[in-house]
Design an enzyme around this catalytic site. Structure first.
Site: not given
Lengths: 740, 740
Positions: A416-417, A261, A258, A545
């Protein structure tokens, strides 16, 4: 009556009259009383600094990192509830807290079919199988909610081929291999993390016919060479040999299907088969223990010195394994990736403190909430700070002691990752409102990478408020230095304007500031504590991570007394309050002049002759930079003059609007049609080598070997004109508002 | 002392004290006095209305139209000086006036090689030559500074072929010809002005192999059928038979070779050979006298009824001429066009009145200065109004009687006739500044098309200020009606909110408002006086863009007493003052709800079923429109409440910002990648047939005959999501500013 009485009466009358006049002037509020200009209350600032508690940050972190909370997982949702509860608290909550949910395309491995790396012989027999999964060293790596190490968004597949070693997987690295006469078609490339982005390694590899990519973390890059268990967590700061860095391998940011949007359920979505930005070939990250098994068995030419890491063997390029090692010469590497794309619900949590005087001016402070595993450092070290800061501010708010002049929006970003998804969707949904009203964006993702010094990144206008805050806060540790004085010892530069000052970094797309600066043109910053680079050359904190990024890791090896966390909380709080409460916005737009001069000089040094050969003059750019500098300096002077008197709030508002909106003037959505979101003509990604305006640098790089009058040279001219127009437009907005 | 004396002393003391209190409260200005909220001064408004003088407008027009002043000509430059002089006048000038010059690509015919239309036989002999040039009927058509009728930007060439008649030259018209079995390859198409844009006729023709286009003005379209000299100018209002409409045949607007960049000498320029938007084949406009000679000699099928005009013959389609007429059957039409592109200097003149309280809020009022020939109606009728209005405002300003609250920018645009060039370059150069600060744009191009009624065009937020102004000004003529009450008799509609009200038109790209509304998203309007449509069906006033558009024409047949010019000056002045001086901006954003509902209803009626077949629901659009309406209504209520009290100027500023910036929220520069400048999701050109949101209408039109899951249907969904996001974003900016 006697003259004495007359005089006495006269004096008395005068006195009464005078008293009346005094009373009338001062004691009776005028029907339409002007509110006293509200400026930053230093006592409030001091109180906030004092109340931010390291121990509470610690306890926040303990709770936040207790369980893995990957985006959209049940624990991630539980943390949403935790935030809502804290921000809705009677005694220490905010005016309002709510969630905004999006339906976003994430990527996950398949628990029932784990990703595998195998060494196989031609008849299919498996010589060795590596299951990329971290060893349960501290008891926290074994849970079913620990997502297997994987390359998010890498496609499924089971490619197989001879193994080659491709250093960082940059285009230059692959060229080097080709120049060595190595046939890359159909190979599996083993690359190491760093230098190139994750997804870029797969993109570059695929261009040369490589069919699968492995990415490992070399102990030379992460552990200063250390690789033995007793030199790594839980015994030390380093990454254990089974540790694997997860991450998004998607090329852009924002929800992949998207773009531009908000990802509502009903939004138009690209076909995920068609959507661009996904890696073209399967990829899988592994740890250095597994990597060693593969890399140290390669045959072929020795790798050049700069390609060597700290594994205990000769680094060779391949293709294929040597005889006499662990595998046969004809054996290949088979990478089995079973990732799948999945639409998932991910929420942002927004906490709002309404501004008392200018509620239509927002200071946004964000941190992402989602992690890969426990995420103690990334991002919960920042979430812990966010919660403590909101507690302190909320307490003052609920007591009625304080309300900011401008509105404060605290944001907990989701996903976010996977690619800055929550923050990007937020900027898409509230584009107009944010662009019109946001004074600045403060990002605190990881708050403490390490405990040595402050790290500040941002656009020039925010440098001064960060410096001001840093000068007033004590740095952690026994030095007694301010954060500023400690900072300047670690990273400094010589400024033509200020002399020696700490160096601030610039903003790429490493965290949630990216959509704010690049898409919305809002002055932004990132604040954290970081490494002593004289003590380590680790690419990033070693358990980044991985399933080893735990509370225990932070408590033992990163910031045992949480004083660095507290320092970051104080920095963020101080900057936040200065932006929300100061009568005059502490955005120093004239600090952009240095940047512009730097870019201009680089262009003059490295490009001027070349441009002139093609009939393009830098003259207009020189003029534009001069105009900007003059306008910014003059505005600074006007502000100083205003500050000496008792300026009308409307006058201050007008000047503040100029400061707030300056960053917007650098946006041009038509400048970089091939980029996603990047619209800022100063900070878009620079792929060319000259350290100048990115559009110009990139266009010159492409045009370099083309003919006179080529389309590439026309694009150079267009990019130059774009920058000139942006700088002239910026200067125009800084001139006196009635100087049309 | 006696009790009488005591009481007397007490009363006296109290009186003195009271007097002192009163004096102290009211008479001594407080150290930091809040300026009294300055609102529109009705006496000033009244004075301006009274001082705007019809006779002075007449004299302005006489001078302005005395000589032809095509863009960049010496006379155009002389008028620049005239404006500077008037706006710099000691007694009636403005605060500041200056020019901003651009180097723009214009197009001109070649005086030494006039464009020609000839009928030739195969051996090359010329049977008849038409020199498109107007007859010197009044002595003003013969000067060397009367540019020959031509199609600006049409390429040079000497195409030749059989003549066909193609009605208005729309795609449907050419399809009709094909369906009649007419071979269009290599033909010359004779078309009539109207329906399709000028350049579009050439584009459509070229698609079918036509090699040259002639465009004429049919007396049925322009003169209500009248064509005899005594029915036309100088004897009557009509277009003389030799009259030719000039015009730009360029597809877009703005300087053709510097899209999105101001046309400075050093700017990047597209290669004019490569630049898109120029007609692909030569084109030439002609008058109906010449057209009759060609059209009435055509052979072939009779034209359908709707293709017939008012020339005195049978309209046939061709191809080629009939035998027995003026030409032979094998004769062809040869069109010789010798236009050339030329970089020319064209100036805008800006006149500035600095705002007293909010100088960083601009009301921009523009008129273009350049004409095709004398341009008495187009544009000097508007320039004459602009000069008179600036005289009246300047006089009040210089006397110290008045200074507007907000800044006023009067603009004289250059090169509008070539494609809104001056205004577009202005918006490109000052993009950020204008977008951040401009309250509204008022356009008065032609001020008086005819003297019957007001014509208002604009975006919904400006409707109410136009109505307010119109209600307070008397209409010209003896009716005694207000402009409003006169207006509503000519063009009205039934509003669900207001009942019967005058109809306002929408804004396309017909004049200089286009870059303001479509590129910058600034609420804009156009004000003029216009025809009684019950009396004429003329496409436009008959001498439009011809050498007959002279002062004499205006004085005799358009507005003899200049009372309509005066009415427009009053309208523009009143609207300008209401926007510049009102405490609360008179922009009624809730008036957008009607438009949105209208678009929504059309979509629901005509598209819902089709969309549902393709899995696209209008539900989110319904919700978005409802949210907008609710937010706009609530804001209106909050404004009413504020207006009842004595609101703080900062509070009013916040609300005014919401009103000013609403129009911006409808901009999306990524919505229409194939368009130039168009970014407004409500007002971009609608090429589809359904009267709804243009992006949606256009995408549905394209998708209509494509398969499920086609790219075209994906684009429909994308366009729907774009509108939904824009409306939701708009609603979000209208909510209480602290309701994040």
């Amino acid at each position: 009556m006697s003259w004495v009485k007359v005089v006495g009466l006269g004096v008395g009358a005068a006195a009464l009259l005078g008293l009346g006049i005094i009373l009338g002037h001062f004691a009776i509020p005028k029907g339409v009383e002007r509110p006293v200009p509200q400026d930053l209350d230093l006592e409030i600032l001091e109180a906030v600094m004092k109340q931010l508690d390291a121990g509470k940050i610690r306890e926040n972190l303990r709770e936040l990192s207790r369980q893995p909370h990957v985006a959209s997982s049940p624990r991630d949702e539980a943390l949403v509830q935790l935030l809502l509860q804290r921000w809705g608290d009677q005694a220490s909550g905010l005016d309002e807290a709510r969630t905004v949910e999006y339906e976003v395309l994430l990527s996950f491995p398949s628990p029932e079919r784990p990703n595998l790396v195998e060494v196989v012989v031609p008849n299919g027999a498996v010589l060795h199988a590596y299951l990329p999964k971290e060893e349960n060293v501290t008891g926290e790596q074994g849970g079913s909610d620990v997502v297997q190490p994987y390359a998010a968004y890498a496609p499924s597949g089971t490619p197989q081929g001879l193994l080659i070693y491709a250093n960082h997987g940059t285009e230059d690295d692959f060229q080097y291999l080709l120049n060595q006469g190595i046939n890359l078609e159909g190979t599996i490339a083993l690359t190491r993390y760093g230098v190139a982005g994750r997804g870029a390694k797969a993109v570059n590899a695929a261009k040369h016919g490589v069919v699968g990519v492995l990415v490992y973390t070399d102990p030379g890059d992460i552990n200063d060479g250390h690789s033995f268990p007793n030199e790594t967590f839980p015994y030390s700061w380093g990454l254990p040999p089974s540790g694997v860095e997860r991450g998004s391998y998607y090329e852009y940011f924002g929800d992949p299907v998207t773009p531009y949007l908000p990802a509502h359920p009903s939004s138009f979505r690209l076909d995920s088969n068609n959507a661009s930005g996904f890696p073209p070939i399967p990829a899988q990250p592994i740890g250095f223990q597994d990597a060693e098994g593969l890399l140290c068995n390669l045959q072929g030419p020795a790798a050049p010195a700069s390609w060597k890491g700290a594994l205990h063997c000769e680094y060779r390029l391949g293709p294929g394994f040597k005889s006499g090692g662990d595998f046969t010469e004809d054996s290949q590497v088979k990478v089995s990736v079973h990732n799948h794309l999945e639409l998932r619900n991910s929420s942002n949590v927004l906490g709002i403190i309404r501004g008392a005087v200018e509620p239509d001016r927002y200071v946004v402070y964000g941190n992402h909430r989602d992690s890969w595993v426990h995420g103690a450092v990334d991002p919960s070290s920042g979430t812990a700070v966010l919660l403590e800061l909101s507690r302190v501010l909320g307490t003052l708010l609920k007591k009625g002691t304080w309300r900011p002049r401008r509105s404060i929006v605290l944001a907990s970003w989701g996903a976010e990752e996977f690619g800055l998804i929550g923050s990007t969707e937020f900027t898409e949904e509230f584009f107009s409102k944010l662009q019109e009203r946001t004074v600045a964006y403060i990002n605190v993702d990881i708050s403490v990478f390490a405990s040595a010094t402050l790290r500040g990144q941002g656009t020039p206008p925010v440098q001064s408020v960060i410096f001001s805050a840093a000068k007033e806060i004590r740095s952690p540790g026994p030095s007694g230095l301010s954060i500023y004085d400690n900072w300047i010892r670690y990273t400094n530069r010589s400024s033509p304007v200020y002399g020696w000052i700490p160096s601030m970094g610039t903003l790429g797309a490493g965290s949630d500031y990216a959509p704010f600066i690049h898409y919305l043109g809002i002055s932004s910053m990132d604040i954290a504590y970081t490494y002593d680079r004289s003590k380590t050359s680790a690419r990033i904190y070693p358990t980044y991570h991985t399933a080893f990024d735990t509370f225990e890791y932070v408590e033992k090896f990163v910031d045992p007394d949480f004083s660095s966390h507290q320092a970051v909380a104080r920095m963020a709080g101080s900057v936040l309050l200065r932006l929300s409460d100061s009568f005059f916005l502490p955005l120093k737009v004239s600090d952009y002049s240095e940047t512009l001069h730097g870019f201009l000089q680089a262009a003059q040094q490295d490009l001027r002759d070349l441009l002139e050969q093609h009939g393009i003059s830098l003259g207009p750019l020189v003029t534009a930079v001069e105009k900007f500098e003059a306008a910014a300096t003059a505005l600074g002077q006007r502000i100083s003059d205003l500050q000496k008197g008792s300026p009308d709030p409307l006058q201050v508002r007008m000047v503040n609007d100029q400061l707030m909106l300056l960053e917007r003037t650098f946006l041009n959505p038509r400048a970089f049609p091939e980029e996603r979101y990047y619209s800022h003509v100063l900070w878009a990604p620079r792929r060319g080598s000259v350290a100048t305006f990115p559009g110009l640098a990139n266009a010159c790089s492409k045009a370099n070997n083309t003919d006179h009058g080529s389309e590439e040279w026309a694009e150079v001219h267009r990019q130059l004109s774009i920058v000139v127009a942006a700088l002239e437009g910026a200067a125009a907005t800084l001139r006196p508002v009635d100087d049309l």
